[in-house]
Write an enzyme that holds these catalytic residues in place. Structure first.
Site, PDB file in Angstrom:
ATOM      1  N   HIS A  39     -29.390  16.952  39.047  1.00  0.00           N
ATOM      2  CA  HIS A  39     -29.024  18.374  39.139  1.00  0.00           C
ATOM      3  C   HIS A  39     -30.108  19.161  39.881  1.00  0.00           C
ATOM      4  O   HIS A  39     -29.806  20.039  40.689  1.00  0.00           O
ATOM      5  CB  HIS A  39     -28.879  18.993  37.738  1.00  0.00           C
ATOM      6  CG  HIS A  39     -27.757  18.433  36.923  1.00  0.00           C
ATOM      7  ND1 HIS A  39     -27.964  17.649  35.813  1.00  0.00           N
ATOM      8  CD2 HIS A  39     -26.408  18.566  37.040  1.00  0.00           C
ATOM      9  CE1 HIS A  39     -26.796  17.327  35.277  1.00  0.00           C
ATOM     10  NE2 HIS A  39     -25.836  17.860  36.005  1.00  0.00           N
ATOM     11  N   SER A 189     -26.983  10.409  35.118  1.00  0.00           N
ATOM     12  CA  SER A 189     -25.836  11.074  34.492  1.00  0.00           C
ATOM     13  C   SER A 189     -26.264  11.578  33.123  1.00  0.00           C
ATOM     14  O   SER A 189     -27.063  10.929  32.432  1.00  0.00           O
ATOM     15  CB  SER A 189     -24.693  10.065  34.332  1.00  0.00           C
ATOM     16  OG  SER A 189     -23.745  10.559  33.407  1.00  0.00           O
TER      17      SER A 189
END
Ligand code: PAF
Length: 285
Positions: A39, A189
């Site tokens: 991210h 993830s």
């Protein structure tokens, strides 16, 4: 620099309006929080593309099936805020479910992207991509960014959003960012933290399996069905419960034909209770 945080739609609109009046451009990174290096890489890219970076954190109930992990999905807002502040984001939009779906979730107007919603992951997660397309369209209307960055780890999601903005003429340019991997190849993830230590040790085999197919495609092997079936067997023998391993056209995710020269290999597999997805693009250089 100070990062602002807003929860209310009116407050978001007020900040965006001020920036627009000052002639500033906006890049947007939509997330469900529980941020990791993948991210933060998207946030770094956003900063290079526009004057202002907006990140949203919203665990979207509409994209979870009834037996999926909506309730258990890790919510780590304090930690995420600190990470975003250090990464230099300008605004964190963290709305409540009530703010986004004030009329409840049953009767929400939904966006459906035909062709891409019901294949691959969509075949195993009915309604998931309608939930994704609906929330992303709504977030685009709220943030009104010039561009939005999506990780290619969620390859089907990225292509589906591209298709949605194109067909609905939404004026947001969609940028796909390469998957960020752990040193052993496992795609980053938020769900990796569900893995036990033994499962975590085995998890990179998914990436190795896709890499094996990539090597064979590069060598000229075109036995798509055989390669897919072999990969499914290989994953099963390693203790995974694969849902699919598919070689597809990277642009429209259709099955390749003899003339296809560009590919993406996509897979989804359970390891214990954790559903992992990964993919590799094979594009001629
Ligand atoms: O990829 C995600 O985290 C989500 O699907 C997204 C794009 C933020 C929509 O909820």
């Amino acid at each position: 620099m100070y990062m602002q945080q807003v929860e209310a739609i009116a407050d978001l609109r007020a900040v965006v309006r001020r920036w627009r009046q000052a002639g500033e451009s906006i890049a947007f990174v939509p997330t469900m929080g529980n941020l990791h290096a993948g991210h933060l890489d998207l946030v770094g890219r956003a900063q290079e593309l526009a004057d202002r970076t907006v990140v949203s954190i919203f665990v979207n109930p509409l994209q979870f099936g009834p037996r999926e992990d909506y309730a258990a999905y890790p919510r780590t807002l304090e930690r995420d805020r600190t990470l975003l502040q250090s990464a230099g984001a300008d605004l964190l939009f963290a709305p409540s479910v009530q703010a986004i779906y004030p009329q409840g979730q049953q009767d929400v107007t939904r966006v459906h992207v035909p062709r891409l919603s019901d294949i691959l992951c969509g075949a195993f997660r009915p309604g998931h991509f309608d939930g994704v397309a609906t929330i992303v369209a709504k977030l685009f209307n709220l943030v009104q960014p010039d561009c939005a960055i999506f990780g290619k780890k969620d390859y089907q999601q990225w292509r589906l959003i591209e298709s949605m903005v194109s067909e609905l003429a939404i004026p947001v340019s969609i940028v796909g960012a390469p998957t960020v991997r752990e040193q052993d190849g496992l795609a980053m993830s938020s769900r990796n933290q569900y893995l036990s230590s033994e499962e975590r040790r085995r998890a990179p085999e998914l990436y190795k399996c896709l890499s094996g197919i990539r090597d064979r495609l590069v060598e000229g092997d075109r036995n798509f069905g055989y390669m897919q079936a072999q990969a499914m067997q290989q994953l099963e023998s390693l203790g995974f419960r694969p849902q699919y391993v598919e070689i597809r056209n990277p642009w429209n995710l259709a099955s390749p034909d003899a003339d296809t020269r560009e590919y993406v290999v996509l897979a989804a597999a359970y390891l214990g209770q954790t559903r992992l997805i990964d993919n590799l693009e094979i594009l001629p250089t």
